[in-house]
Design a protein around this motif. Sequence first.
Motif, PDB file in Angstrom:
ATOM      1  N   TYR A 386      -9.757  18.883  38.346  1.00  0.00           N
ATOM      2  CA  TYR A 386      -8.936  19.453  37.270  1.00  0.00           C
ATOM      3  C   TYR A 386      -9.270  18.837  35.916  1.00  0.00           C
ATOM      4  N   LEU A 387      -9.801  17.617  35.916  1.00  0.00           N
ATOM      5  CA  LEU A 387     -10.265  17.023  34.664  1.00  0.00           C
ATOM      6  C   LEU A 387     -11.472  17.788  34.133  1.00  0.00           C
ATOM      7  N   LEU A 388     -12.369  18.162  35.028  1.00  0.00           N
ATOM      8  CA  LEU A 388     -13.511  18.987  34.628  1.00  0.00           C
ATOM      9  C   LEU A 388     -13.055  20.366  34.168  1.00  0.00           C
ATOM     10  N   LEU A 389     -12.031  20.881  34.828  1.00  0.00           N
ATOM     11  CA  LEU A 389     -11.504  22.188  34.442  1.00  0.00           C
ATOM     12  C   LEU A 389     -10.981  22.179  33.013  1.00  0.00           C
ATOM     13  N   LEU A 390     -10.490  21.037  32.587  1.00  0.00           N
ATOM     14  CA  LEU A 390      -9.966  20.899  31.224  1.00  0.00           C
ATOM     15  C   LEU A 390     -11.047  21.178  30.180  1.00  0.00           C
ATOM     16  N   SER A 391     -12.289  20.831  30.498  1.00  0.00           N
ATOM     17  CA  SER A 391     -13.379  21.023  29.535  1.00  0.00           C
ATOM     18  C   SER A 391     -13.695  22.497  29.293  1.00  0.00           C
ATOM     19  N   LEU A 392     -13.276  23.377  30.215  1.00  0.00           N
ATOM     20  CA  LEU A 392     -13.562  24.800  30.056  1.00  0.00           C
ATOM     21  C   LEU A 392     -12.806  25.423  28.889  1.00  0.00           C
ATOM     22  N   PHE A 393     -11.764  24.746  28.408  1.00  0.00           N
ATOM     23  CA  PHE A 393     -11.042  25.263  27.243  1.00  0.00           C
ATOM     24  C   PHE A 393     -11.956  25.345  26.019  1.00  0.00           C
ATOM     25  N   ALA A 394     -12.956  24.464  25.971  1.00  0.00           N
ATOM     26  CA  ALA A 394     -13.863  24.446  24.822  1.00  0.00           C
ATOM     27  C   ALA A 394     -15.063  25.367  25.009  1.00  0.00           C
ATOM     28  N   MET A 395     -15.144  26.048  26.140  1.00  0.00           N
ATOM     29  CA  MET A 395     -16.321  26.866  26.451  1.00  0.00           C
ATOM     30  C   MET A 395     -15.952  28.340  26.500  1.00  0.00           C
ATOM     31  N   GLY A 396     -15.338  28.817  25.451  1.00  0.00           N
ATOM     32  CA  GLY A 396     -14.947  30.209  25.396  1.00  0.00           C
ATOM     33  C   GLY A 396     -15.652  30.939  24.277  1.00  0.00           C
ATOM     34  N   CYS A 397     -15.532  32.242  24.274  1.00  0.00           N
ATOM     35  CA  CYS A 397     -16.088  33.087  23.223  1.00  0.00           C
ATOM     36  C   CYS A 397     -14.960  33.654  22.376  1.00  0.00           C
ATOM     37  N   GLY A 398     -15.291  33.971  21.136  1.00  0.00           N
ATOM     38  CA  GLY A 398     -14.306  34.588  20.272  1.00  0.00           C
ATOM     39  C   GLY A 398     -14.061  36.037  20.659  1.00  0.00           C
ATOM     40  N   ASN A 399     -13.057  36.630  20.052  1.00  0.00           N
ATOM     41  CA  ASN A 399     -12.750  38.032  20.317  1.00  0.00           C
ATOM     42  C   ASN A 399     -13.883  38.940  19.872  1.00  0.00           C
ATOM     43  N   SER A 400     -14.057  40.034  20.586  1.00  0.00           N
ATOM     44  CA  SER A 400     -14.963  41.074  20.106  1.00  0.00           C
ATOM     45  C   SER A 400     -14.378  41.643  18.819  1.00  0.00           C
ATOM     46  N   GLU A 401     -15.235  41.950  17.884  1.00  0.00           N
ATOM     47  CA  GLU A 401     -14.773  42.496  16.608  1.00  0.00           C
ATOM     48  C   GLU A 401     -14.485  43.985  16.779  1.00  0.00           C
ATOM     49  N   VAL A 402     -13.196  44.297  16.914  1.00  0.00           N
ATOM     50  CA  VAL A 402     -12.752  45.676  17.087  1.00  0.00           C
ATOM     51  C   VAL A 402     -11.863  46.033  15.908  1.00  0.00           C
ATOM     52  N   ALA A 403     -12.271  47.031  15.153  1.00  0.00           N
ATOM     53  CA  ALA A 403     -11.552  47.407  13.933  1.00  0.00           C
ATOM     54  C   ALA A 403     -10.123  47.824  14.249  1.00  0.00           C
ATOM     55  N   GLY A 404      -9.184  47.212  13.540  1.00  0.00           N
ATOM     56  CA  GLY A 404      -7.774  47.531  13.708  1.00  0.00           C
ATOM     57  C   GLY A 404      -7.086  46.728  14.791  1.00  0.00           C
ATOM     58  N   LEU A 405      -7.857  46.010  15.641  1.00  0.00           N
ATOM     59  CA  LEU A 405      -7.260  45.212  16.710  1.00  0.00           C
ATOM     60  C   LEU A 405      -7.519  43.723  16.520  1.00  0.00           C
ATOM     61  N   THR A 406      -8.776  43.354  16.353  1.00  0.00           N
ATOM     62  CA  THR A 406      -9.102  41.930  16.145  1.00  0.00           C
ATOM     63  C   THR A 406      -9.599  41.656  14.733  1.00  0.00           C
TER      64      THR A 406
END
Length: 661
Positions: A386-406
């Motif tokens: 679970y300590l390793l799982l904590l590091s996955l918070f930093a390994m994400g992608c931003g939202n797709s750029e969708v007009a009117g939503l993001t």
Amino acid sequence: MEISSKENTHFFSNNTISPVDRSSFKSGSSASKEKQSCCGGIKIFLGALSFVYFAKALSGSYLKSTITQIERRFDIPSSLVGVIDGSFEIGNLLIIILVSYFGAKLHRPRIIGAGCLIMSAGTFLIAMPQFFMGRYRYERFPSTINSTVSLSPCLQDKSQTPLSALEKSQAKINAGCVQTVAIIGPIFGFLLGSLCAKLYVDIGFVDLDSVSISPKDVQWVGAWWLGYLIAGVISILAGIPFWFLPRHLPRPQGRKDSSTSSEHSKFIIEESKDQGTSSWKRARLAEMAKDFLPSLKSLFGNPVYILYLCASIIQFNSLIGMVTYKPKYIEQQYGQTSSKTNFVIGLINIPAVAFGIFSGGLIMKRFGVGVVGAAKLSLASSFLGYLLLLSLFAMGCGNSEVAGLTVPYHGAKPVSDHEQALFSECNSGCSCSRNDWDPICGEDGVTYVSPCLAGCRVSNGTGKNTVFFNCSCVGTSESSQSSSAVVGPCQKGKECPTMFLYFLVVSVITSYTLSVGGTPGYILLLRCIKPHLKSFALGIYTLAIRVLAGIPAPVYFGVAIDTTCLKWGSKRCGGRGACRLYDSGALRYVYLGLTLVLGTVSIFFSVAVLWVLRERSPPQDETLSANGDRATCGTKSRKDHFVNSDQLIQSTYWPEKETRL
């Protein structure tokens, strides 16, 4: 009479010849034939049983791999998909009592064969809606299907009724052997899911050239039903051998008087002694009923068992929820296709889990880890995992750029109401529906919910090659007359492929680390229970895991994931359908956060287990060998808690590990 090895050595060393009774040769020959017959029967039984485990594990893992496909195909939210997944455990609970009762009285191999037929019927039944509900309809602008008509996506006459957004598409053999095959099953299950996800859902019924969406599209649905048909056929084949096996297998001559045969042996080998008359059986049944409450009280009065049970329930809630929605998380967070997601899970994650389970057992045997040591190893495995799982918070992608939503339309201010933000001055002259989801990718790198909402006035081409022109919302207002867009959403940011690789590496290491503690934890469970309560304790343990983890975890994980949806689809008959777009950041925090919180709570219970063990166990008992050479759990009687080799083989199994990876 049989001649021992020492006697044989002495006989030949003296070069003497003595008369030997021919009957001894005859009896020895018959015993040898009996032994060979028994070994052959057991091998056939184990081989057939291994195939059954393979079929069951394949079916269960394939269900996990089709979660997103089923969600899209029938336009249902994640919470309802969680109910479908949890119903697998409900079905087990409904039948387990009948199987337990009749299994001891009837022809056991044929009961297994009948179970395989029922399992195959169930997988066929899952696939049936595909053939009764007609072809799959995805949302597409009509001009992308029919090249003979060039309609304007932007309906400038507001009195004109918007065209339908939904267009019909065209087209060594022992008990370890069994558990090893149970691990191989999920690998093939996810690989089968990967293969079927590449194939269009209506393959064989429509012209595939007319399909205007690709596997990268959020509306893509693979041939999810095909895998269930394959799994059903495999289940039928797995059950065939059991219809030809005898009710009992003969016991080898040398083991008829053995007192150490395991429950596995007793399951497939006929007992040598008669169990008595019906009156004896009634007396025995009354004695068992009378002893039920005291046994239950004794079991729940064991603090180690109760604490470990609580830790396991909470941890399995964490793991089951994480595994159920892992394909969805990878697809939505990193923009991967369903096919690639299932391929990665089947070929990388599951082998890591299998290797972790094997490593845990090897450590227990190699270093002679005792009860307290097993508790420490299980705790360390969970903590590091679970300590390793904590590091996955930093390994994400931003939202797709969708007009009117993001992201807002150019020149427009952000609006908190996503539904209202879909409309802007650039598409104010169009009569667009907010319920449509027909994404196009503008030349500015922004995804637009539909050609109409992008303000496109001209389209050219057919199917996947359709291009839209004069899109007033694409790019800047100065270039709106020449702005264009193509069918399908834009790809996620450039950092996503790199982040996905990091995620895979950490995910594999995490899966391995968490799995190392599976075998030590299960051995701990076995050793801290009195021998006559072991079966009862394991039954309660398995029942609790199924009822309190297997059923609710997919449901409330699905409900939590639904809260991160930014854009819902709509059903043909009205009402909310499946989610089309998730908030990547919110999804990451909900999915990983819920997993981590549950895992942290389970660690506290594991610490309590270790503390109780240390309080109850003398210091010398902390170095108990893996063969059970000393007393366990601080009890007075060594005999009451001795674990034989058969139980150590069985301990490599933890409930539903083949699908809880």
